[in-house]
Design a protein around this motif. Structure first.
Motif, PDB file in Angstrom:
ATOM      1  N   UNK A 131       1.152  -0.792  -0.121  1.00 44.36           N
ATOM      2  CA  UNK A 131      -0.285  -0.022  -0.358  1.00 44.36           C
ATOM      3  C   UNK A 131       0.551   0.979  -0.276  1.00 44.36           C
ATOM      4  N   UNK A 132       2.235   1.249   0.631  1.00 48.71           N
ATOM      5  CA  UNK A 132       2.360   2.642   0.752  1.00 48.71           C
ATOM      6  C   UNK A 132       3.655   2.653  -0.611  1.00 48.71           C
ATOM      7  N   UNK A 133       3.533   1.521  -1.305  1.00 51.63           N
ATOM      8  CA  UNK A 133       4.316   1.668  -2.849  1.00 51.63           C
ATOM      9  C   UNK A 133       5.453   1.476  -2.849  1.00 51.63           C
ATOM     10  N   UNK A 134       5.972   0.642  -1.476  1.00 53.53           N
ATOM     11  CA  UNK A 134       6.962  -0.006  -1.993  1.00 53.53           C
ATOM     12  C   UNK A 134       7.564  -1.404  -1.967  1.00 53.53           C
ATOM     13  N   UNK A 135       6.547  -2.008  -2.807  1.00 49.45           N
ATOM     14  CA  UNK A 135       6.834  -3.441  -2.939  1.00 49.45           C
ATOM     15  C   UNK A 135       8.115  -3.421  -3.525  1.00 49.45           C
ATOM     16  N   UNK A 136       8.611  -2.988  -4.068  1.00 50.38           N
ATOM     17  CA  UNK A 136       9.792  -3.883  -4.727  1.00 50.38           C
ATOM     18  C   UNK A 136      11.319  -3.861  -3.514  1.00 50.38           C
ATOM     19  N   UNK A 137      11.235  -3.232  -2.580  1.00 51.03           N
ATOM     20  CA  UNK A 137      11.835  -2.496  -1.847  1.00 51.03           C
ATOM     21  C   UNK A 137      12.192  -4.285  -0.375  1.00 51.03           C
ATOM     22  N   UNK A 138      10.732  -4.227  -0.534  1.00 53.69           N
ATOM     23  CA  UNK A 138      10.565  -5.842   0.575  1.00 53.69           C
ATOM     24  C   UNK A 138      10.747  -7.118  -0.497  1.00 53.69           C
ATOM     25  N   UNK A 139      10.443  -8.432   0.370  1.00 53.85           N
ATOM     26  CA  UNK A 139       9.965  -9.807  -0.288  1.00 53.85           C
ATOM     27  C   UNK A 139       9.492 -10.418   1.166  1.00 53.85           C
ATOM     28  N   UNK A 140       8.678 -11.259  -0.167  1.00 48.88           N
ATOM     29  CA  UNK A 140       8.588 -12.475   1.977  1.00 48.88           C
ATOM     30  C   UNK A 140      10.000 -13.562   1.187  1.00 48.88           C
TER      31      UNK A 140
END
Length: 326
Positions: free
Chosen positions: A297-306
């Protein structure tokens, strides 16, 4: 125990010691589960039901350390602290089974579940809201938590707590599932396309077609993984509830089976212990899912991963390796 030897000659076993008085006797709690009291040690009324709560303590600490290390939103640190408190309260409750009326440790165990769920409800509904709305929501949920606490203490009826917890959890999970779909599934993101066209008209930079295609494929892959987490987590919850229900309904029969097969095999028939393990993992999985969703939601998806190497391991959200922008 001759009968045991005849029926289970290939199993080495230790006969179950009889239930007896212990350090915290007498048992005065309104609840006493199917595990025999003080059969293993005089210092723990229900040894398996106590020790299975160590999973909550370990995963709670693991979650807090993960949040501090990788810079996740602080609301989840508070949520993990509540998760840890659930395990601590349950450990003390099952160890003592003490107090007239509802055990204070029982209240810590059960009401911490309510407070943690209210906190997750705030995290889910307050995102991107105005400050007055967030303040109103916080006050409303705090008032709800106080009401449940006081009314539960007045009724001293665990069914009220169970219904309140089930209702709150259902609301939070359904809201999070809706948010996940809208945020990730490309066909629900018409507003982004409209925003792109508006930016083009104003001469502002927009995503290239290649970048948009990359994000669509990335989000579909993420959505599939998150739905697996949802289904797996709910299966753990429902499976744990089913075992807990059977443990309550057929306690007499299950105790006879445990006496027949002896120790340590009888430990695997401790239904309430399985409830702790399965709901503990399911709740942890939900918190990890919530952290990941917040970064999306914070549009930081590329910065974090599972990071979840195996389905039987405990997942984490970690910082992703730096990638070159498309």
């Amino acid at each position: 125990m001759a009968t045991t030897k005849e029926h289970w000659p290939h199993f080495p076993f230790i006969p179950y010691p009889p239930s007896k008085a212990g350090y915290w006797s007498p048992v005065t709690s309104t609840l006493n589960w199917c595990e025999e009291d003080y059969y293993a040690t005089p210092y723990s009324a229900e040894i398996v039901n106590s020790l299975t709560n160590l999973l909550f303590l370990w995963l709670g600490i693991k979650g807090i350390l993960n949040i501090r290390k990788h810079g996740h939103d602080s609301v989840f640190q508070v949520a993990f602290a509540g998760y840890l408190l659930v395990g601590l309260g349950s450990f003390l409750f099952h160890s003592t089974l003490k107090c007239n009326g509802i055990d204070p440790m029982q209240l810590v165990d059960e009401l911490s579940m309510i407070y943690t769920t209210c906190l997750m409800c705030y995290a889910s509904f307050s995102y991107s809201r105005s400050t007055p709305t967030r303040v109103f929501l916080a006050l409303a949920l705090a008032g709800l938590a106080v009401f449940i606490t006081l009314y539960y203490h007045y009724l001293q009826d665990p069914v009220f707590h169970q219904n309140a917890y089930a209702l709150l959890t259902t609301v939070v999970v359904l809201r999070s599932m809706y948010t996940m779909e809208v945020a990730l599934r490309p066909k629900w993101r018409k507003s982004r396309e409209e925003d792109r066209l508006a930016r083009e008209k104003k001469g502002l930079p927009v995503l290239s077609k290649e970048r948009q295609e990359y994000e669509n494929q990335r989000d579909i892959k993420t959505l599939k993984t998150m739905w697996f987490m949802v289904v797996f987590g709910l299966s753990m919850f429902l499976g744990g509830f089913g075992i807990w229900f059977l443990d309550n309904q057929f306690c007499g029969t299950i105790r006879q089976w445990r006496q027949t097969i002896g120790l340590p095999w009888g430990i695997f028939l401790e239904g309430h212990g399985w409830w702790h393990l399965m709901t503990g993992f399911g709740a942890y999985l939900y918190l990890i899912w919530g952290i990941w969703l917040r970064h999306i939601l914070n549009e930081r998806q590329d910065e974090y991963m599972l990071s979840w190497p195996h389905v039987w391991s405990f997942p984490e959200i970690v910082r992703a390796p730096i990638k070159k922008n498309l």
